[in-house]
Design a protein around this motif. Sequence first.
Motif, PDB file in Angstrom:
ATOM      1  N   PRO A  83      -8.044  31.633  -9.011  1.00 35.63           N
ATOM      2  CA  PRO A  83      -9.259  30.854  -8.801  1.00 35.63           C
ATOM      3  C   PRO A  83      -9.105  29.900  -7.607  1.00 35.63           C
ATOM      4  CG  PRO A  83      -8.007  29.905 -10.601  1.00 35.63           C
ATOM      5  CD  PRO A  83      -7.283  31.160 -10.181  1.00 35.63           C
ATOM      6  N   LEU A  84     -10.245  29.363  -7.173  1.00 30.71           N
ATOM      7  CA  LEU A  84     -10.257  28.464  -6.032  1.00 30.71           C
ATOM      8  C   LEU A  84      -9.303  27.297  -6.258  1.00 30.71           C
ATOM      9  CD1 LEU A  84     -11.983  28.954  -3.588  1.00 30.71           C
ATOM     10  CD2 LEU A  84     -13.606  27.293  -4.434  1.00 30.71           C
ATOM     11  N   HIS A  85      -8.579  26.924  -5.241  1.00 27.64           N
ATOM     12  CA  HIS A  85      -7.609  25.826  -5.304  1.00 27.64           C
ATOM     13  C   HIS A  85      -8.126  24.717  -4.396  1.00 27.64           C
ATOM     14  CE1 HIS A  85      -3.158  24.537  -5.162  1.00 27.64           C
ATOM     15  NE2 HIS A  85      -3.843  23.619  -4.528  1.00 27.64           N
ATOM     16  N   VAL A  86      -8.441  23.554  -4.996  1.00 25.62           N
ATOM     17  CA  VAL A  86      -8.955  22.410  -4.241  1.00 25.62           C
ATOM     18  C   VAL A  86      -8.007  21.235  -4.429  1.00 25.62           C
ATOM     19  CG1 VAL A  86     -10.881  20.800  -3.955  1.00 25.62           C
ATOM     20  CG2 VAL A  86     -11.331  23.180  -4.571  1.00 25.62           C
ATOM     21  N   GLU A  87      -7.637  20.617  -3.329  1.00 28.07           N
ATOM     22  CA  GLU A  87      -6.786  19.432  -3.381  1.00 28.07           C
ATOM     23  C   GLU A  87      -7.480  18.265  -2.707  1.00 28.07           C
ATOM     24  OE1 GLU A  87      -2.178  21.007  -3.475  1.00 28.07           O
ATOM     25  OE2 GLU A  87      -2.945  20.112  -1.646  1.00 28.07           O
ATOM     26  N   TYR A  88      -7.215  17.079  -3.236  1.00 28.19           N
ATOM     27  CA  TYR A  88      -7.739  15.832  -2.692  1.00 28.19           C
ATOM     28  C   TYR A  88      -6.571  15.030  -2.153  1.00 28.19           C
ATOM     29  CZ  TYR A  88     -11.836  17.197  -5.323  1.00 28.19           C
ATOM     30  OH  TYR A  88     -12.906  17.893  -5.801  1.00 28.19           O
ATOM     31  N   SER A  89      -6.763  14.422  -0.988  1.00 28.34           N
ATOM     32  CA  SER A  89      -5.726  13.586  -0.392  1.00 28.34           C
ATOM     33  C   SER A  89      -6.379  12.421   0.340  1.00 28.34           C
ATOM     34  CB  SER A  89      -4.860  14.399   0.567  1.00 28.34           C
ATOM     35  OG  SER A  89      -5.654  14.930   1.613  1.00 28.34           O
ATOM     36  N   LEU A  90      -5.630  11.339   0.471  1.00 31.25           N
ATOM     37  CA  LEU A  90      -6.134  10.168   1.183  1.00 31.25           C
ATOM     38  C   LEU A  90      -6.130  10.409   2.687  1.00 31.25           C
ATOM     39  CD1 LEU A  90      -4.366   7.238  -0.701  1.00 31.25           C
ATOM     40  CD2 LEU A  90      -6.728   8.022  -0.953  1.00 31.25           C
ATOM     41  N   THR A  91      -7.163   9.935   3.343  1.00 28.71           N
ATOM     42  CA  THR A  91      -7.197   9.904   4.801  1.00 28.71           C
ATOM     43  C   THR A  91      -6.447   8.633   5.237  1.00 28.71           C
ATOM     44  OG1 THR A  91      -9.212   8.588   4.833  1.00 28.71           O
ATOM     45  CG2 THR A  91      -9.480  11.006   4.838  1.00 28.71           C
ATOM     46  N   PRO A  92      -6.208   8.453   6.534  1.00 28.05           N
ATOM     47  CA  PRO A  92      -5.610   7.189   6.975  1.00 28.05           C
ATOM     48  C   PRO A  92      -6.437   5.972   6.532  1.00 28.05           C
ATOM     49  CG  PRO A  92      -5.412   8.816   8.706  1.00 28.05           C
ATOM     50  CD  PRO A  92      -6.275   9.439   7.631  1.00 28.05           C
ATOM     51  N   LEU A  93      -7.766   6.094   6.545  1.00 26.43           N
ATOM     52  CA  LEU A  93      -8.610   4.995   6.084  1.00 26.43           C
ATOM     53  C   LEU A  93      -8.385   4.743   4.588  1.00 26.43           C
ATOM     54  CD1 LEU A  93     -10.831   2.971   6.891  1.00 26.43           C
ATOM     55  CD2 LEU A  93     -12.509   4.717   6.225  1.00 26.43           C
ATOM     56  N   GLY A  94      -8.305   5.807   3.810  1.00 28.05           N
ATOM     57  CA  GLY A  94      -8.033   5.675   2.380  1.00 28.05           C
ATOM     58  C   GLY A  94      -6.667   5.070   2.123  1.00 28.05           C
ATOM     59  N   GLN A  95      -5.683   5.451   2.928  1.00 27.43           N
ATOM     60  CA  GLN A  95      -4.345   4.869   2.787  1.00 27.43           C
ATOM     61  C   GLN A  95      -4.368   3.379   3.079  1.00 27.43           C
ATOM     62  OE1 GLN A  95      -2.083   7.375   5.417  1.00 27.43           O
ATOM     63  NE2 GLN A  95      -1.840   8.986   3.886  1.00 27.43           N
ATOM     64  N   SER A  96      -5.174   2.966   4.056  1.00 20.71           N
ATOM     65  CA  SER A  96      -5.245   1.535   4.365  1.00 20.71           C
ATOM     66  C   SER A  96      -5.948   0.779   3.238  1.00 20.71           C
ATOM     67  CB  SER A  96      -5.927   1.290   5.710  1.00 20.71           C
ATOM     68  OG  SER A  96      -7.311   1.570   5.660  1.00 20.71           O
ATOM     69  N   ALA A  97      -6.927   1.400   2.581  1.00 25.81           N
ATOM     70  CA  ALA A  97      -7.589   0.765   1.436  1.00 25.81           C
ATOM     71  C   ALA A  97      -6.656   0.711   0.229  1.00 25.81           C
ATOM     72  CB  ALA A  97      -8.864   1.525   1.073  1.00 25.81           C
TER      73      ALA A  97
END
Length: 124
Positions: free
Chosen positions: A85-99
């Motif tokens: 099945p479809l594999h979806v991953e979520y990760s922080l962007t540089p902006l998310g990392q700064s938050a």
Amino acid sequence: MTTTCPSGQHAHHDVYAAQCPCRALLDLLANKWSALAIGALEDGPQRFGELQRRLQGVSPKVLTQTLRRLEDFGMLDRTVYPAVPLHVEYSLTPLGQSAALPLNALRAWVEDNIDQTFRPEPGH
């Protein structure tokens, strides 16, 4: 990016001003599930199911809405891998990392100080 304030003048943003565009971002980051999702993603990319297990008590609907809003604000990336099945991953962007930095400090403060707070009985 500088935006025009309601007065039409270029100025620094003021979160206390009713029409300031930064209020939507503050609303997003002050949300419990957003703060927890960002914290969970500090450890690296995760799939939806992993995030749901880590964020105990979040419904699939609320987690989906939270992840979409975080993606819309540029806080996280959603990567789809073509698999069955479809594999979806979520990760922080540089902006998310700064938050994540101030949110991590806030979560730590809450854990360290919860025993000193007044907690009303349920239903009050």
